[in-house]
Design a protein around this motif. Structure first.
Motif, PDB file in Angstrom:
ATOM      1  N   ASP A   1      49.465  78.304  54.639  1.00  0.00           N
ATOM      2  CA  ASP A   1      49.764  77.222  54.107  1.00  0.00           C
ATOM      3  C   ASP A   1      48.302  76.460  54.277  1.00  0.00           C
ATOM      4  N   ASN A   2      48.274  75.440  53.163  1.00  0.00           N
ATOM      5  CA  ASN A   2      47.122  74.583  53.318  1.00  0.00           C
ATOM      6  C   ASN A   2      45.802  75.186  53.417  1.00  0.00           C
ATOM      7  N   SER A   3      45.695  76.410  52.794  1.00  0.00           N
ATOM      8  CA  SER A   3      44.438  77.333  53.216  1.00  0.00           C
ATOM      9  C   SER A   3      43.259  77.356  52.258  1.00  0.00           C
ATOM     10  N   VAL A   4      43.574  77.380  50.841  1.00  0.00           N
ATOM     11  CA  VAL A   4      42.545  77.417  50.034  1.00  0.00           C
ATOM     12  C   VAL A   4      42.111  76.139  49.248  1.00  0.00           C
TER      13      VAL A   4
ATOM     14  N   LEU B   1      57.023  78.275  41.257  1.00  0.00           N
ATOM     15  CA  LEU B   1      55.689  78.741  40.931  1.00  0.00           C
ATOM     16  C   LEU B   1      54.607  77.526  41.311  1.00  0.00           C
ATOM     17  N   LEU B   2      54.850  76.344  40.846  1.00  0.00           N
ATOM     18  CA  LEU B   2      54.331  75.246  41.124  1.00  0.00           C
ATOM     19  C   LEU B   2      54.285  75.120  42.799  1.00  0.00           C
ATOM     20  N   GLN B   3      55.559  75.210  43.299  1.00  0.00           N
ATOM     21  CA  GLN B   3      55.694  74.924  44.830  1.00  0.00           C
ATOM     22  C   GLN B   3      55.022  75.887  45.581  1.00  0.00           C
ATOM     23  N   GLU B   4      55.052  77.367  45.244  1.00  0.00           N
ATOM     24  CA  GLU B   4      54.219  78.128  45.967  1.00  0.00           C
ATOM     25  C   GLU B   4      52.733  77.852  45.885  1.00  0.00           C
ATOM     26  N   CYS B   5      52.267  77.595  44.659  1.00  0.00           N
ATOM     27  CA  CYS B   5      50.711  77.229  44.612  1.00  0.00           C
ATOM     28  C   CYS B   5      50.430  76.170  45.285  1.00  0.00           C
ATOM     29  N   TYR B   6      51.352  75.102  45.403  1.00  0.00           N
ATOM     30  CA  TYR B   6      51.021  73.779  45.995  1.00  0.00           C
ATOM     31  C   TYR B   6      51.118  74.037  47.618  1.00  0.00           C
ATOM     32  N   ARG B   7      52.073  74.963  48.049  1.00  0.00           N
ATOM     33  CA  ARG B   7      52.042  75.468  49.442  1.00  0.00           C
ATOM     34  C   ARG B   7      50.769  75.904  50.128  1.00  0.00           C
ATOM     35  N   VAL B   8      49.993  76.777  49.214  1.00  0.00           N
ATOM     36  CA  VAL B   8      48.613  77.453  49.733  1.00  0.00           C
ATOM     37  C   VAL B   8      47.625  76.380  49.508  1.00  0.00           C
ATOM     38  N   VAL B   9      47.457  75.837  48.620  1.00  0.00           N
ATOM     39  CA  VAL B   9      46.251  74.710  48.272  1.00  0.00           C
ATOM     40  C   VAL B   9      45.844  73.954  49.168  1.00  0.00           C
TER      41      VAL B   9
ATOM     42  N   ASP C   1      50.604  65.144  42.339  1.00  0.00           N
ATOM     43  CA  ASP C   1      49.467  64.058  41.857  1.00  0.00           C
ATOM     44  C   ASP C   1      48.872  64.811  40.748  1.00  0.00           C
ATOM     45  N   VAL C   2      49.104  64.723  39.736  1.00  0.00           N
ATOM     46  CA  VAL C   2      48.325  65.410  38.145  1.00  0.00           C
ATOM     47  C   VAL C   2      47.564  64.362  38.005  1.00  0.00           C
ATOM     48  N   VAL C   3      46.031  64.807  38.087  1.00  0.00           N
ATOM     49  CA  VAL C   3      44.724  64.148  38.039  1.00  0.00           C
ATOM     50  C   VAL C   3      44.644  63.980  36.473  1.00  0.00           C
ATOM     51  N   SER C   4      44.877  65.304  35.736  1.00  0.00           N
ATOM     52  CA  SER C   4      44.800  65.040  34.350  1.00  0.00           C
ATOM     53  C   SER C   4      45.501  66.301  33.898  1.00  0.00           C
ATOM     54  N   TYR C   5      45.600  66.467  32.518  1.00  0.00           N
ATOM     55  CA  TYR C   5      46.326  67.257  31.829  1.00  0.00           C
ATOM     56  C   TYR C   5      45.945  67.066  30.360  1.00  0.00           C
ATOM     57  N   ASP C   6      45.173  68.311  29.903  1.00  0.00           N
ATOM     58  CA  ASP C   6      44.551  68.065  28.711  1.00  0.00           C
ATOM     59  C   ASP C   6      44.433  69.366  27.893  1.00  0.00           C
ATOM     60  N   PRO C   7      44.429  69.212  26.441  1.00  0.00           N
ATOM     61  CA  PRO C   7      44.412  70.480  25.777  1.00  0.00           C
ATOM     62  C   PRO C   7      43.272  71.002  25.583  1.00  0.00           C
TER      63      PRO C   7
ATOM     64  N   LYS D   1      46.497  67.791  45.800  1.00  0.00           N
ATOM     65  CA  LYS D   1      47.077  67.598  47.004  1.00  0.00           C
ATOM     66  C   LYS D   1      47.026  66.278  47.940  1.00  0.00           C
ATOM     67  N   ARG D   2      47.892  65.825  48.524  1.00  0.00           N
ATOM     68  CA  ARG D   2      47.896  64.675  49.429  1.00  0.00           C
ATOM     69  C   ARG D   2      48.891  64.933  50.488  1.00  0.00           C
ATOM     70  N   PRO D   3      48.683  65.044  51.728  1.00  0.00           N
ATOM     71  CA  PRO D   3      47.168  64.828  51.970  1.00  0.00           C
ATOM     72  C   PRO D   3      46.157  65.762  51.709  1.00  0.00           C
ATOM     73  N   LEU D   4      44.920  65.327  51.985  1.00  0.00           N
ATOM     74  CA  LEU D   4      44.029  66.658  51.745  1.00  0.00           C
ATOM     75  C   LEU D   4      43.500  67.133  53.195  1.00  0.00           C
TER      76      LEU D   4
END
Length: 305
Positions: free
Chosen positions: A152-155, A174-182, A223-229, A247-250
């Motif tokens: 968790d919160n490792s990379v 998928l988003l939840q799993e990526c969010y878990r580790v970041v 917290d979506v900082v940006s989403y661009d084509p 991610k918050r908190p960092l």
């Protein structure tokens, strides 16, 4: 149906008739979503094709390297720590290996995972061919996007490049799993459904691609900082977009983020395997490739005795 029993049949159909393996596997049990098993089998049979095309097609290689350079520029611009970076769905590392050379700020830990063992085999070979000896492919491992082999919160930075793509219908998981580790930032370069015309949207739906990543991220409260084509950087029939999530908190991040995919406890390499003393689970290293997936876990409570 146990599809692992028919691998030889699939091989014959793929080699002789050039079938779309995922479409064929879906037809066997009449489901509409791509399953992890279907994707694993399909990718494993196709292993080697991305490397072959990268070296054989200069135009494709130029387009791929242009995309990789854009990803590197995006990651370099992030105000983050540099303990660790990880590509979820690394494939044959045709993006990952060049990216490590493009980055201006190197990370201490550089790793990636793919559900296909054979793809990781080609990834290690690719890294050896194009990278200096100072770059190690030890942390390119077999892993599942839905159960990443990370704590968790490792990379500090987790990124993807068209690896979430075939998992339509599973966007939130998928988003939840990526969010878990970041620990700090997610950089997701995936099909930009919202920016595509109806023709391309229909193609994405037909192939079971992700279509609701942005909506899902917002519904999850991220917290979506940006989403661009990212026009002109992907295949013409598959327009790409980049979504950056903070991610918050960092968190600080880790220099050794590998974790048990079941319990998320730390893993360490012991002889020819990875072992978690906390989880008491062991994962084999086969021909130099760590198999960090649930199906390969071994209960080994006496391993350290």
């Amino acid at each position: 149906m146990n599809k692992l029993k028919i691998l030889e049949r699939i091989r014959n159909l793929y080699e002789k008739e050039n079938i779309n393996i995922i479409d064929y596997l879906k037809s066997l049990d009449s489901h509409t979503l791509n399953s992890v098993e279907d994707i694993m089998i399909s990718y494993d049979f196709q292993a080697g094709t991305y490397t072959e095309k990268y070296f054989a097609d200069p135009a494709l290689r130029q387009r791929r390297d242009k995309l990789t350079a854009r990803i590197a520029k995006t990651i370099d611009s992030l105000p983050c720590g540099h303990q660790s970076i990880f590509e979820a769905g690394v494939g044959e590392a045709t993006g990952f290996a060049p990216l490590m050379q493009y980055l201006e700020k190197p990370f201490v830990f550089q790793g990636g995972a793919d559900i296909s063992w054979s793809r990781i085999k080609y990834a290690k070979k690719f890294v050896k061919e194009i990278c200096s000896e100072s770059f190690s492919s030890d942390y390119l491992v077999m892993g599942d996007l839905f159960a990443l082999p990370l704590q968790d919160n490792s990379v500090n930075v987790l990124y993807t490049c068209s690896s979430l793509e075939p998992n339509g219908g599973h966007e939130k998981s998928l988003l939840q799993e990526c969010y878990r580790v970041v620990a700090e930032y997610m950089v997701l370069v995936e099909p930009g459904y919202e920016f595509a015309d109806e023709k391309h949207r229909a193609r994405m739906r037909r192939h079971g691609y992700v279509t609701e990543l942005y909506r899902s991220a917002k519904e999850l409260g991220y917290d979506v900082v940006s989403y661009d084509p990212w026009d002109g950087l992907g295949e013409p029939q598959n327009p790409l977009a980049c979504m950056i999530i903070r991610k918050r908190p960092l968190y600080v991040g880790m220099e050794m983020p590998l974790g048990d995919p079941v319990t998320h406890a730390p893993l360490k390499r012991v002889r020819k395997c990875y072992y978690s003393e906390e989880a008491q689970l062991l994962y084999p290293i086969v021909d130099g490739i760590a198999c960090l997936v649930l199906q390969q876990s071994i209960v080994a409570t006496k391993f350290m005795e």
